[in-house]
Design an enzyme around this catalytic site. Structure first.
Site, short mmCIF file in Angstrom:
data_model
loop_
_atom_site.label_atom_id
_atom_site.label_comp_id
_atom_site.label_asym_id
_atom_site.label_seq_id
_atom_site.Cartn_x
_atom_site.Cartn_y
_atom_site.Cartn_z
CE1 TYR A 66 -4.39 -2.77 5.14
CE2 TYR A 66 -3.66 -0.50 4.90
CZ TYR A 66 -4.11 -1.68 4.34
OH TYR A 66 -4.28 -1.77 2.98
CB SER A 72 -0.88 0.02 1.25
OG SER A 72 -1.56 1.27 1.33
N1 LIG Z 1 -8.73 -0.13 -1.09
C1 LIG Z 1 -7.66 0.61 -0.81
O1 LIG Z 1 -7.73 1.83 -0.66
C2 LIG Z 1 -6.32 -0.06 -0.70
C3 LIG Z 1 -5.17 0.77 -0.71
C4 LIG Z 1 -3.92 0.18 -0.61
C5 LIG Z 1 -3.82 -1.19 -0.52
N2 LIG Z 1 -4.95 -1.96 -0.51
C6 LIG Z 1 -4.77 -3.41 -0.44
O2 LIG Z 1 -5.33 -3.99 -1.61
C7 LIG Z 1 -5.83 -5.29 -1.28
C8 LIG Z 1 -7.30 -5.38 -1.64
O3 LIG Z 1 -7.97 -4.32 -1.00
P1 LIG Z 1 -9.55 -4.12 -1.11
O4 LIG Z 1 -9.79 -2.68 -0.90
O5 LIG Z 1 -10.08 -4.80 -2.31
O6 LIG Z 1 -10.00 -4.90 0.21
P2 LIG Z 1 -11.40 -5.56 0.61
O7 LIG Z 1 -11.46 -5.49 2.09
O8 LIG Z 1 -12.51 -4.95 -0.18
O9 LIG Z 1 -11.22 -7.08 0.15
C9 LIG Z 1 -10.32 -7.92 0.81
C10 LIG Z 1 -10.66 -9.36 0.48
O10 LIG Z 1 -9.77 -10.20 1.26
C11 LIG Z 1 -10.54 -11.24 1.85
N3 LIG Z 1 -9.91 -11.72 3.08
C12 LIG Z 1 -9.80 -11.06 4.27
N4 LIG Z 1 -9.21 -11.85 5.17
C13 LIG Z 1 -8.91 -13.03 4.56
C14 LIG Z 1 -8.30 -14.23 4.98
N5 LIG Z 1 -7.88 -14.41 6.25
N6 LIG Z 1 -8.15 -15.23 4.08
C15 LIG Z 1 -8.60 -15.09 2.80
N7 LIG Z 1 -9.20 -13.97 2.35
C16 LIG Z 1 -9.35 -12.94 3.22
C17 LIG Z 1 -11.90 -10.61 2.13
O11 LIG Z 1 -12.92 -11.59 2.30
C18 LIG Z 1 -12.10 -9.74 0.88
O12 LIG Z 1 -12.72 -10.46 -0.16
C19 LIG Z 1 -5.55 -5.50 0.20
O13 LIG Z 1 -4.31 -6.15 0.34
C20 LIG Z 1 -5.47 -4.08 0.73
O14 LIG Z 1 -4.71 -4.01 1.91
C21 LIG Z 1 -6.18 -1.43 -0.60
#
Ligand SMILES: NC(=O)c1ccc[n+]([C@@H]2O[C@H](COP(=O)([O-])OP(=O)(O)OC[C@H]3O[C@@H](n4cnc5c(N)ncnc54)[C@H](O)[C@@H]3O)[C@@H](O)[C@H]2O)c1
Length: 254
Positions: free
Chosen positions: A154, A141
């Site tokens: 986080y 991130s």
């Molecule tokens: N959305 C943002 O602004 C953002 C920014 C930077 C990084 N990220 C990263 O991008 C990735 C995706 O983010 P997102 O916004 O789509 O998140 P989200 O929360 O919408 O989706 C995360 C997914 O991971 C699954 N998950 C959670 N715990 C789990 C586990 N123990 N085993 C298997 N699956 C599991 C959830 O069920 C969900 O489907 C993540 O790694 C997040 O940290 C997101």
């Protein structure tokens, strides 16, 4: 097609950025394993609508045995594993609060999912991927360069993901396995909406702040991450490893 007949595992692909990766890979010809604790049927349907094949394997990445079963299911169904995207993370369920109100259990849970999860998945796919090489993408991130209020566990976990990426790139290079990090900026996923709704401390609106900082003045959507994920999974990035690509519309320069 840049990923024709490749087999990709995308963790956390039931929604959000992971779902966009799965569909984007499918459009490039990849067969996709959707690994998530939540139901991945919608993503399977979306991959099939995009003209490829997918299988959902219920997986909790904190359990090594689940990750081993995920890798085996991929090979049983599609014969190999070319790409692993470690995207699953504890994100949506985080309650933003002051650091001194975060319990040790909350800290450990975030660390477990976000750092041990990718470790378990790489251990699980390694026996298969080491035979002919492959690509691993660990989703970090941009927040690791910026910090953020209310979620130090986080931020620390995503910093660890990048450090782990460097370490794995060193260990796996001799097997022709590239390991890189993709670092999204603040992106309007399902998770982002939930986290802002549940916050327990006041703070600036991350969408407004990010928009101000971005060179590209628009909202970041899960689909905006897909091109970089395809690049890091295909032959075009064959000589790139141990790197982090920021995909945040130019919000931060590092
Ligand atoms: N959305 C943002 O602004 C953002 C920014 C930077 C990084 N990220 C990263 O991008 C990735 C995706 O983010 P997102 O916004 O789509 O998140 P989200 O929360 O919408 O989706 C995360 C997914 O991971 C699954 N998950 C959670 N715990 C789990 C586990 N123990 N085993 C298997 N699956 C599991 C959830 O069920 C969900 O489907 C993540 O790694 C997040 O940290 C997101």
């Amino acid at each position: 097609m840049k990923l024709k007949d490749r087999v990709a595992i995308v963790t956390g692909a039931a929604q959000g950025i992971g779902k966009a990766f799965a569909v984007g890979y499918a459009k490039e010809g990849a067969k996709v394993v959707i690994a998530d604790i939540a139901d991945g049927k919608e993503t399977v349907d979306a991959v099939e609508n995009a003209g490829s094949e997918a299988v959902f394997v219920k997986t909790d990445v904190i359990k090594q045995e689940d990750c081993d079963a995920m890798a085996k299911a991929a090979v049983d169904r599609f014969g190999m594993i070319d790409i692993l995207v470690n995207n699953a993370a504890m994100y949506a369920n985080i309650i933003k609060k002051r650091f001194n109100e975060i319990t040790t259990e909350e800290w450990n849970r975030v660390m477990e999912v976000n750092t041990a999860g990718p470790f378990h998945c790489i251990k699980a796919i390694f026996p298969y991927m080491k035979e002919k090489g492959g690509k691993i993408i660990n989703v970090a991130s941009s927040i690791i360069f910026e910090g953020a209020m209310g979620m130090p566990h986080y931020v620390a976990s995503k910093g660890a993901v990048f450090a782990f990426t460097r370490s794995m790139a060193r260990e796996l290079g001799e097997y022709n396995i590239n390991v890189n990090s993709l670092a999204p900026g603040y992106t309007q996923s399902e998770g982002s909406k939930v986290i802002e709704k549940n916050r327990a401390i006041a703070g600036p609106n991350p969408e407004e702040i990010s928009l101000q900082k971005r060179c590209l003045k628009r909202t970041s959507l899960p689909e905006d991450m897909v091109g970089t994920a395809i690049f890091l999974a295909c032959d075009l990035s064959d000589f790139i490893t141990g790197q982090l690509i920021l995909c945040d519309g130019g919000a931060s320069f590092h």
